[in-house]
Design a protein around this motif. Structure first.
Motif, short mmCIF file in Angstrom:
data_model
loop_
_atom_site.label_atom_id
_atom_site.label_comp_id
_atom_site.label_asym_id
_atom_site.label_seq_id
_atom_site.Cartn_x
_atom_site.Cartn_y
_atom_site.Cartn_z
N TRP A 61 0.83 -1.21 0.00
CA TRP A 61 0.00 0.00 0.00
C TRP A 61 0.87 1.26 0.00
CZ3 TRP A 61 0.11 3.53 4.08
CH2 TRP A 61 -0.80 4.57 3.99
N ALA A 62 1.90 1.29 0.84
CA ALA A 62 2.76 2.47 0.95
C ALA A 62 3.55 2.71 -0.35
CB ALA A 62 3.71 2.32 2.14
N ARG A 65 1.18 4.35 -2.65
CA ARG A 65 0.87 5.72 -2.21
C ARG A 65 2.02 6.68 -2.49
NH1 ARG A 65 -3.09 7.78 1.23
NH2 ARG A 65 -2.47 9.67 2.29
N ALA A 113 8.30 5.49 3.53
CA ALA A 113 7.19 4.60 3.15
C ALA A 113 7.13 3.39 4.09
CB ALA A 113 7.35 4.16 1.70
N MET A 116 5.55 4.44 7.28
CA MET A 116 4.09 4.55 7.13
C MET A 116 3.44 3.17 7.12
SD MET A 116 3.46 7.71 7.19
CE MET A 116 1.80 7.88 6.58
N ALA A 117 4.10 2.20 6.50
CA ALA A 117 3.57 0.84 6.48
C ALA A 117 3.42 0.31 7.90
CB ALA A 117 4.48 -0.07 5.65
N TYR A 120 0.47 2.04 9.73
CA TYR A 120 -0.87 1.66 9.30
C TYR A 120 -1.12 0.15 9.32
CZ TYR A 120 -1.88 6.47 8.29
OH TYR A 120 -2.10 7.81 8.42
#
Length: 140
Positions: A61-62, A65, A113, A116-117, A120
């Motif tokens: 996902w990251a 994004r 990134a 962030m992974a 989340y």
């Protein structure tokens, strides 16, 4: 709010069977060192795998994004169990060691990134154990 369900059933001695909401079903047992059976899922395996698989999904996902071209990704996970004098224990620490190869972005962007992974990852954020990330990042 999402709800996830699971069912287990005792199959005799130290063998169990589980059904997961997403359609996966399998045998499980305690580890052989704790009177369980070899070659089946253990709750300890599932715990560490839950953190690792959720983290990978959030890395994907990251990468999307942050518009990072992902070339390859693999991640080893290690759960460190602390045992107490009364024979209770807990996972004190989970270490995730991702090896990631990307194209076209800086190492700092990839590191952001990955942070962030972790932020989340529902499973990693649900653990009371320390979760550390030790990445190996290769930018092509």
């Amino acid at each position: 709010m999402a709800i996830y369900k699971n069912k287990v059933e005792w199959r005799g001695e130290h063998l169990g069977y589980t059904w997961c909401q997403n359609g996966v079903e399998m045998k499980f047992s305690a580890p052989p060192t704790l009177f369980g059976l070899p070659n089946v899922l253990t709750p300890e395996d599932a715990f560490v795998a839950a953190a690792n698989t959720c983290y990978q999904m959030m890395v994907i996902w990251a990468m999307e994004r942050f518009k990072i071209e992902l070339v390859s990704f693999e991640c080893e996970a290690e759960g460190e169990v602390e045992e107490f004098i009364d024979r209770t224990s807990w996972f004190k620490k989970v270490t995730l060691s991702p090896k990631i190869v990307v194209r076209g972005k800086s190492q700092a962007t990839v590191q952001r990134a990955l942070e962030m992974a972790l932020k989340y990852s529902t499973i990693c954020q649900s653990l009371k154990s320390e979760v550390s990330i030790k990445p190996t990042i290769l930018v092509q």
